[in-house]
Design an enzyme around this catalytic site. Structure first.
Site, PDB file in Angstrom:
ATOM      1  N   ALA A 110      -3.606   8.902  -1.240  1.00 18.33           N
ATOM      2  CA  ALA A 110      -3.664   7.998  -0.088  1.00 18.33           C
ATOM      3  C   ALA A 110      -5.093   7.771   0.405  1.00 18.33           C
ATOM      4  O   ALA A 110      -5.334   6.869   1.198  1.00 18.33           O
ATOM      5  CB  ALA A 110      -2.809   8.569   1.040  1.00 18.33           C
ATOM      6  N   LYS A 111      -6.007   8.601  -0.029  1.00 21.67           N
ATOM      7  CA  LYS A 111      -7.435   8.511   0.313  1.00 21.67           C
ATOM      8  C   LYS A 111      -7.643   8.283   1.809  1.00 21.67           C
ATOM      9  O   LYS A 111      -8.286   7.328   2.240  1.00 21.67           O
ATOM     10  CB  LYS A 111      -8.115   7.428  -0.522  1.00 21.67           C
ATOM     11  CG  LYS A 111      -8.044   7.757  -2.014  1.00 21.67           C
ATOM     12  CD  LYS A 111      -8.809   6.814  -2.883  1.00 21.67           C
ATOM     13  CE  LYS A 111      -8.699   7.152  -4.351  1.00 21.67           C
ATOM     14  NZ  LYS A 111      -7.360   6.991  -4.936  1.00 21.67           N
ATOM     15  N   ARG A 112      -7.094   9.207   2.615  1.00 24.89           N
ATOM     16  CA  ARG A 112      -7.175   9.091   4.069  1.00 24.89           C
ATOM     17  C   ARG A 112      -8.433   9.775   4.605  1.00 24.89           C
ATOM     18  O   ARG A 112      -9.244  10.274   3.844  1.00 24.89           O
ATOM     19  CB  ARG A 112      -5.904   9.689   4.709  1.00 24.89           C
ATOM     20  CG  ARG A 112      -4.621   8.986   4.314  1.00 24.89           C
ATOM     21  CD  ARG A 112      -4.633   7.527   4.704  1.00 24.89           C
ATOM     22  NE  ARG A 112      -3.833   6.736   3.796  1.00 24.89           N
ATOM     23  CZ  ARG A 112      -2.644   6.219   4.054  1.00 24.89           C
ATOM     24  NH1 ARG A 112      -2.090   6.385   5.227  1.00 24.89           N
ATOM     25  NH2 ARG A 112      -1.997   5.500   3.162  1.00 24.89           N
TER      26      ARG A 112
END
Ligand SMILES: O=C(O)c1cc(=O)[nH]c(=O)n1[C@@H]1O[C@H](COP(=O)(O)O)[C@@H](O)[C@H]1O
Length: 273
Positions: free
Chosen positions: A95-97
């Site tokens: 999700a590359k948050r």
């Protein structure tokens, strides 16, 4: 899942393969589109056909968010199916948050508590207080971007800052953060020549390595420079496995591609254990 349990699974399965579940309705077999939840049915078939050959699944949330609430429900059904049917498999929410602390805490809850993933990918750009909320979760893993597989990696990540390349600063600084033992790092397979330097900074950490298959990275090169005593690598392939065929034999063909990778991994691991 603990890191030790992941290492055990790698030894048992003689595999460190992560299958990427990046489902695109334009690419999946047409006959599935008639079903109520084509994304889930596609994933279920791929998972059933490959679960003994891989140690991890990595759905990239973009491919679910793109279909709105229905896509998110497909993601939830997929993670529940893996957790219930194959509980020994490590799960990665790609999700590359990362955001200010209180927002990161909510992202962490979403992926670790609500969806019950074992890990989530995060971006390091906002620094310590944007990543530490993820690290606070016991037996959950935060996989931080270090050196990515794409061309744009050279825009910032390899720039020299205070005499050292930025991706090295990211790796070194992250080792000072609270609960940093819960960190893993993303390093692209297309950057195999960097692994020796990366291993000098993070010798023991797991590295998630996307970029073999469709992006052209080499599994053997990555292993040569990136493997540690516990293997320490999770090699991801998404399109190269899941879209091996768009006919009714898609799951069988996906298995054949996963098997090729597992056999190559078994050959490499057998020299090690
Ligand atoms: O974090 C990732 O997984 C990631 C980082 C990176 O540097 N490069 C990269 O390709 N990825 C992801 O890994 C997957 C690669 O997919 P394939 O190229 O189809 O195998 C995609 O879900 C990408 O978003």
């Amino acid at each position: 899942m603990t890191t030790q349990q992941l290492i055990e699974q790698i030894k048992i399965k003689k595999s460190f393969l992560a299958v990427g579940l990046d489902v695109d309705l334009d690419k999946i077999p047409k006959h599935l589109l008639e079903l109520e939840d084509p994304i889930f049915e596609f994933n279920k078939a791929i998972i059933d056909a490959t679960h003994d050959l891989c140690v991890a699944y990595k759905p990239n949330t973009a491919f679910y968010e793109a279909y709105g609430i229905k896509g998110w429900m497909s993601l939830q059904k997929t993670i529940n199916y893996i957790n219930e049917t194959y509980p020994d498999i490590f799960t990665i929410a790609d999700a590359k948050r990362g955001d200010i602390g209180n927002t990161s805490s909510m992202y962490a809850k979403a992926f670790f508590e609500d969806l019950n993933f074992d890990s989530v990918t995060v971006a390091p750009y906002m620094g310590k207080d944007s990543v530490e909320p993820f690290l606070a979760f016991e037996n959950k893993h935060t996989i931080m971007l270090a050196l990515t597989s794409n061309e744009g990696a050279f825009d910032f990540q390899t720039l020299t800052v205070d005499g050292k390349e930025l991706y090295k600063q990211v790796l070194e600084t992250s080792k000072t953060w609270k609960n940093c033992e819960n960190l893993m790092y993303v390093v692209g397979a297309t950057k195999a020549e960097y692994f020796t330097e990366i291993r000098k900074i993070v010798p023991d950490s797991f590295l998630l390595v996307p970029g073999v298959g469709a992006q052209g990275g080499s599994l053997s090169e990555v292993c040569k420079y990136g493997m540690n005593a516990n293997v320490g690598l999770l090699i991801n392939s998404s399109r190269g496995i899941i879209y091996a065929s768009n006919g009714t034999d898609f799951a069988e063909k996906a298995r054949a591609e996963a098997l090729k990778m597992q056999q190559e991994m078994e050959g490499i691991i057998s020299l090690k254990f």
